[in-house]
Design a protein around this motif. Structure first.
Motif, PDB file in Angstrom:
ATOM      1  N   LEU A 111      40.235  38.276  43.563  1.00 62.50           N
ATOM      2  CA  LEU A 111      40.076  39.141  42.394  1.00 62.50           C
ATOM      3  C   LEU A 111      40.974  40.368  42.493  1.00 62.50           C
ATOM      4  O   LEU A 111      41.599  40.785  41.511  1.00 62.50           O
ATOM      5  N   PHE A 112      41.047  40.936  43.675  1.00 62.46           N
ATOM      6  CA  PHE A 112      41.917  42.097  43.896  1.00 62.46           C
ATOM      7  C   PHE A 112      43.366  41.743  43.592  1.00 62.46           C
ATOM      8  O   PHE A 112      44.055  42.442  42.851  1.00 62.46           O
ATOM      9  N   ALA A 113      43.843  40.644  44.179  1.00 58.99           N
ATOM     10  CA  ALA A 113      45.246  40.266  44.018  1.00 58.99           C
ATOM     11  C   ALA A 113      45.580  39.969  42.560  1.00 58.99           C
ATOM     12  O   ALA A 113      46.617  40.411  42.048  1.00 58.99           O
ATOM     13  N   CYS A 114      44.728  39.234  41.883  1.00 62.43           N
ATOM     14  CA  CYS A 114      44.990  38.875  40.486  1.00 62.43           C
ATOM     15  C   CYS A 114      45.000  40.103  39.583  1.00 62.43           C
ATOM     16  O   CYS A 114      45.922  40.295  38.781  1.00 62.43           O
ATOM     17  N   PHE A 115      43.976  40.944  39.702  1.00 61.84           N
ATOM     18  CA  PHE A 115      43.893  42.098  38.815  1.00 61.84           C
ATOM     19  C   PHE A 115      45.003  43.094  39.106  1.00 61.84           C
ATOM     20  O   PHE A 115      45.614  43.638  38.182  1.00 61.84           O
ATOM     21  N   TYR A 116      45.281  43.336  40.390  1.00 62.63           N
ATOM     22  CA  TYR A 116      46.342  44.283  40.703  1.00 62.63           C
ATOM     23  C   TYR A 116      47.676  43.792  40.163  1.00 62.63           C
ATOM     24  O   TYR A 116      48.456  44.567  39.604  1.00 62.63           O
ATOM     25  N   ALA A 117      47.970  42.508  40.336  1.00 62.58           N
ATOM     26  CA  ALA A 117      49.245  41.963  39.875  1.00 62.58           C
ATOM     27  C   ALA A 117      49.402  42.144  38.366  1.00 62.58           C
ATOM     28  O   ALA A 117      50.474  42.526  37.886  1.00 62.58           O
ATOM     29  N   VAL A 118      48.332  41.885  37.615  1.00 63.53           N
ATOM     30  CA  VAL A 118      48.389  42.038  36.159  1.00 63.53           C
ATOM     31  C   VAL A 118      48.523  43.512  35.788  1.00 63.53           C
ATOM     32  O   VAL A 118      49.334  43.887  34.926  1.00 63.53           O
ATOM     33  N   ALA A 119      47.710  44.377  36.423  1.00 69.10           N
ATOM     34  CA  ALA A 119      47.761  45.814  36.113  1.00 69.10           C
ATOM     35  C   ALA A 119      49.116  46.403  36.454  1.00 69.10           C
ATOM     36  O   ALA A 119      49.686  47.179  35.675  1.00 69.10           O
ATOM     37  N   ARG A 120      49.668  46.038  37.613  1.00 71.61           N
ATOM     38  CA  ARG A 120      50.966  46.570  38.018  1.00 71.61           C
ATOM     39  C   ARG A 120      52.063  46.099  37.073  1.00 71.61           C
ATOM     40  O   ARG A 120      52.932  46.890  36.658  1.00 71.61           O
ATOM     41  N   SER A 121      52.031  44.829  36.696  1.00 74.73           N
ATOM     42  CA  SER A 121      53.038  44.303  35.780  1.00 74.73           C
ATOM     43  C   SER A 121      52.960  45.005  34.429  1.00 74.73           C
ATOM     44  O   SER A 121      53.992  45.307  33.812  1.00 74.73           O
ATOM     45  N   PHE A 122      51.752  45.257  33.946  1.00 73.07           N
ATOM     46  CA  PHE A 122      51.591  45.974  32.677  1.00 73.07           C
ATOM     47  C   PHE A 122      52.156  47.386  32.779  1.00 73.07           C
ATOM     48  O   PHE A 122      52.894  47.841  31.896  1.00 73.07           O
ATOM     49  N   CYS A 123      51.837  48.082  33.857  1.00 74.15           N
ATOM     50  CA  CYS A 123      52.303  49.460  34.024  1.00 74.15           C
ATOM     51  C   CYS A 123      53.817  49.535  34.188  1.00 74.15           C
ATOM     52  O   CYS A 123      54.436  50.559  33.850  1.00 74.15           O
ATOM     53  N   GLY A 168      46.341  35.105  44.603  1.00 73.22           N
ATOM     54  CA  GLY A 168      45.002  35.495  44.196  1.00 73.22           C
ATOM     55  C   GLY A 168      44.252  34.362  43.514  1.00 73.22           C
ATOM     56  O   GLY A 168      43.063  34.135  43.782  1.00 73.22           O
ATOM     57  N   VAL A 169      44.939  33.641  42.651  1.00 70.68           N
ATOM     58  CA  VAL A 169      44.312  32.495  41.989  1.00 70.68           C
ATOM     59  C   VAL A 169      43.862  31.460  43.021  1.00 70.68           C
ATOM     60  O   VAL A 169      42.764  30.904  42.941  1.00 70.68           O
ATOM     61  N   GLY A 170      44.728  31.227  44.005  1.00 67.01           N
ATOM     62  CA  GLY A 170      44.374  30.278  45.056  1.00 67.01           C
ATOM     63  C   GLY A 170      43.132  30.700  45.820  1.00 67.01           C
ATOM     64  O   GLY A 170      42.254  29.869  46.114  1.00 67.01           O
ATOM     65  N   PHE A 171      43.025  31.992  46.137  1.00 68.32           N
ATOM     66  CA  PHE A 171      41.850  32.489  46.849  1.00 68.32           C
ATOM     67  C   PHE A 171      40.588  32.345  46.002  1.00 68.32           C
ATOM     68  O   PHE A 171      39.526  31.957  46.513  1.00 68.32           O
ATOM     69  N   VAL A 172      40.676  32.659  44.712  1.00 76.58           N
ATOM     70  CA  VAL A 172      39.507  32.559  43.830  1.00 76.58           C
ATOM     71  C   VAL A 172      39.031  31.115  43.736  1.00 76.58           C
ATOM     72  O   VAL A 172      37.834  30.826  43.883  1.00 76.58           O
ATOM     73  N   VAL A 173      39.953  30.194  43.494  1.00 80.90           N
ATOM     74  CA  VAL A 173      39.588  28.776  43.369  1.00 80.90           C
ATOM     75  C   VAL A 173      38.963  28.263  44.661  1.00 80.90           C
ATOM     76  O   VAL A 173      37.918  27.584  44.651  1.00 80.90           O
TER      77      VAL A 173
END
Length: 281
Positions: free
Chosen positions: A216-228, A259-264
């Motif tokens: 969850l950390f990796a996925c959300f951070y990646a999306v938030a950082r890319s947006f910023c 991150g997706v891999g870890f969540v799955v």
């Protein structure tokens, strides 16, 4: 031009000077972030309800781990900045690598440094690598939030020109144009919002599924950082890269996929309360 441009609050980057020694806000952000994260992690470990029983590691284990992860953050963050953002500069003057007070840290490098610290420490203690990683990621947004606020105080990593945005600021060293205070966007998304997401995920049982908090950390951070990154000025020595992407965006792609891999993987395994010791390892 907007009717009014917010004035950049010129806060001295040096908090306290004692002769030749200086305590900077940036260094203080790292110190306080690590201390608050350590305290929060200890509280999580003590809360058996979050684990479905006793935590798979002790408070003493995490106390010892703090030294490892601190080294991982510093060495990884600096190494990542050298390799990803300013390799030519450090090749020309290798001594700059040790001049941390001049700035230059990479989140993605620091993340890899933390991964190395987690793996090495967990193996040395016979602990679950995903579990140690979950605790590390649960508390990491505290340091990210404080670090981005320190970036703002330093007047660095400013945003792209935003002449029509009423909250734009003219940053020292950023030229005459008003710019997005992108450091604050990152503090809000990568720091506060990510902390709240993981806070509620942990209380919903995320720690019972080793690796889920990491994912969850990796996925959300990646999306938030890319947006910023759409609002942040690219590093001048790099500019825009492949397809108009920035280095921060490119580095976030593998982070998101991991991150997706870890969540799955975490969701496919039974929670700790029902897993055997071998499955939980």
């Amino acid at each position: 031009m907007p009717l009014a441009v917010l004035e950049f609050p010129r806060i001295d980057p040096v908090l306290v000077s004692l002769g030749p020694f200086a305590i900077r806000w940036y260094a203080l952000a790292y110190i306080v972030g690590i201390l608050l994260g350590w305290m929060y992690a200890r509280a999580l470990i003590r809360n058996e309800r979050l684990w479905g029983g006793p935590a798979p590691l002790t408070v003493v284990d995490f106390d010892d781990f703090v030294v490892w992860v601190t080294l991982g953050i510093i060495l990884g963050g600096r190494t990542g900045y050298v390799l990803f953002y300013n390799f030519d500069l450090f090749v020309a003057d290798p001594l700059k690598i040790v001049k941390l007070w001049e700035g230059g840290m990479s989140f993605h490098g620091g993340f890899l440094g933390c991964v190395a610290a987690v793996v090495l420490f967990a193996r040395s203690r016979g602990l679950s690598i995903p579990t140690v990683g979950d605790l590390t990621c649960a508390v990491a947004p505290i340091g990210i939030l404080l670090g981005r606020l320190a970036n703002f105080i330093n007047g660095e990593l400013w945003g792209r020109p935003a002449p029509d945005v009423p909250w734009a600021m003219v940053f020292p060293g950023g030229g005459p144009l008003p710019r997005h205070p992108s450091q604050l966007y990152e503090a809000g998304l990568e720091g506060l919002a990510l902390f709240l997401l993981l806070f509620f995920a942990v209380r919903a049982g995320a720690l019972k599924r080793p690796g889920l908090t990491v994912g969850l950390f990796a996925c959300f951070y990646a999306v938030a950082r890319s947006f910023c990154e759409f609002f942040r000025e690219p590093d001048p020595q790099l500019g825009f890269l492949w397809g108009g992407m920035t280095m921060g965006m490119l580095l976030s792609v593998p982070l998101f996929l991991a991150g997706v891999g870890f969540v799955v993987h975490a969701l496919r395994r039974p929670p700790l309360g029902r897993a055997t010791p071998a499955e939980a390892a």
